[in-house]
Enzyme design. Structure first.
Site, short mmCIF file in Angstrom:
data_model
loop_
_atom_site.label_atom_id
_atom_site.label_comp_id
_atom_site.label_asym_id
_atom_site.label_seq_id
_atom_site.Cartn_x
_atom_site.Cartn_y
_atom_site.Cartn_z
N LEU A 122 -40.34 18.36 -80.42
CA LEU A 122 -39.59 19.58 -80.78
C LEU A 122 -40.27 20.85 -80.28
O LEU A 122 -39.81 21.95 -80.58
CB LEU A 122 -39.42 19.65 -82.30
CG LEU A 122 -38.56 18.54 -82.93
CD1 LEU A 122 -38.61 18.64 -84.45
CD2 LEU A 122 -37.12 18.64 -82.45
N ARG A 123 -41.37 20.68 -79.54
CA ARG A 123 -42.09 21.86 -79.08
C ARG A 123 -41.21 22.73 -78.17
O ARG A 123 -41.27 23.95 -78.23
CB ARG A 123 -43.37 21.44 -78.35
CG ARG A 123 -44.35 22.58 -78.15
CD ARG A 123 -45.67 22.10 -77.58
NE ARG A 123 -46.53 21.57 -78.62
CZ ARG A 123 -47.15 20.39 -78.56
NH1 ARG A 123 -46.97 19.61 -77.51
NH2 ARG A 123 -47.92 19.99 -79.53
N GLY A 124 -40.37 22.10 -77.37
CA GLY A 124 -39.48 22.85 -76.48
C GLY A 124 -38.50 23.72 -77.26
O GLY A 124 -38.30 24.90 -76.93
#
Length: 347
Positions: free
Chosen positions: A285-287
């Site tokens: 979910l970093r993006g």
């Protein structure tokens, strides 16, 4: 004859840099919101990567620090003080001073001790004193840490830098003695992809990825050369010419930093961002988080209250292109792949 120790080498003005829009935007957004996670700049040699990074550091307003403190500690932020500094601060009021935002270069041959700092074990055992020699992570606190040729840096050191950048703290342990100090900085790496790529796991840890290419337009190349020659010939005149533009940009950055917490992004747009990340098969979910943060920083920079679709379109490619899975048989590059999905889903 004596020379002043405060002599400051002139820095090429940020507002005088021609082209390289993506690199300049990524750097500005990261200084507005350091939690974006830094930026890696990949491109041809001699395209002004180092010049631009030093120029953005010179733009930033001075910061208040505790005088003679090796960690550039903020006396008004008790949560980000080392144990030794907080103890001294609670017992008496310490002198403060304003300094320029630190800009620290990490050389390729740096050792772990040079980066993290060292503990003097002999002094600790013989005198009972915890003696710590600060490293580059201490000097870079509340500033910018720049790693040129980051793709050639030892993976172990890159891991250390990314961990410190993510946590905001650096811990050094040796022979049962531990020192922990704040290390909050904007991590900026640059390199030439022809000399090797970073591992995907490390690439993903950088918030943004800016690609730069050599300018092809002959007229623009001449203008860039003339501008650089003018600065090298008489830096003070060049700086005076760009004084007003520099001041205006400085004020925009400070205003954006102050207004960042007030920026909101509509739920439907957040869903669109996650839809794009899912369609591109971005791991984790970093993006999603970085696109949201970058869009908010851009809206703050544009002096807006709400994020709109254009803000997302402007930041999403440098936020996602380095997070895509590489397929050696695929001919389309990652940036074009992001563009095609964005054009289809974001309208």
């Amino acid at each position: 004859m004596s020379f002043s120790t405060s002599f400051k080498r002139p820095v090429f003005p940020f507002t005088a840099i021609i082209g390289q829009k993506e690199m300049k935007l990524a750097l500005l957004l990261n200084v507005i919101d350091p939690k974006i996670g830094g930026v890696i700049i990949m491109g041809d040699r001699g395209t002004g990567k180092s010049t631009t990074i030093r120029a953005v550091a010179d733009l930033l307003p001075q910061i208040l620090v505790i005088k003679d403190d090796p960690f550039n500690s903020n006396p008004n932020d008790y949560d980000l003080l080392s144990k030794e500094v907080s103890t001294n601060l609670s017992s008496n009021s310490l002198a403060t001073e304003l300094i320029n935002v630190p800009m620290v270069d990490l050389p390729l041959g740096a050792t772990e001790d040079r980066v993290c700092g060292t503990i003097d074990i002999e002094k600790a055992l013989t005198e009972g004193v915890k003696s710590f020699e600060p490293g580059l992570l201490a000097k870079a606190n509340r500033g910018i840490l720049y790693v040129d040729e980051v793709n050639l840096l030892d993976d172990h050191l890159v891991d250390i830098l990314l961990d410190a950048a993510a946590s905001g703290w650096n811990t050094v342990e040796r022979e049962g003695i531990s020192v922990r100090h704040p290390s909050q900085f904007v991590l900026v790496g640059s390199g030439n992809p022809e000399e090797g790529e970073l591992r995907p796991q490390l690439l993903d840890r950088f918030g943004m990825h800016a690609e730069i290419r050599t300018v092809k337009d002959p007229l623009l190349r001449v203008k860039i050369v003339e501008q650089r020659s003018s600065f090298d010939h008489n830096a003070s005149v060049c700086l005076q010419n760009y004084h007003d533009a520099q001041l205006e940009l400085k004020n925009k950055i400070v205003s954006a930093q102050n207004n960042l917490s007030k920026i909101s992004i509509d739920y439907s747009l957040r869903v669109k961002i996650s839809e794009i990340c899912s369609e591109l098969d971005v791991d984790g979910l970093r993006g999603d988080i970085v696109v949201n943060r970058s869009a908010k920083a851009l809206a703050a920079y544009k002096n807006k209250v709400f994020v709109d679709i254009n803000d997302i379109k402007e930041v999403i490619k440098p936020c996602l292109r380095h997070r895509l899975r590489k397929d050696p048989l695929e001919t389309i590059d990652s940036g074009s792949k992001v563009d095609s999905v964005v054009d289809r889903l974001l309208y």
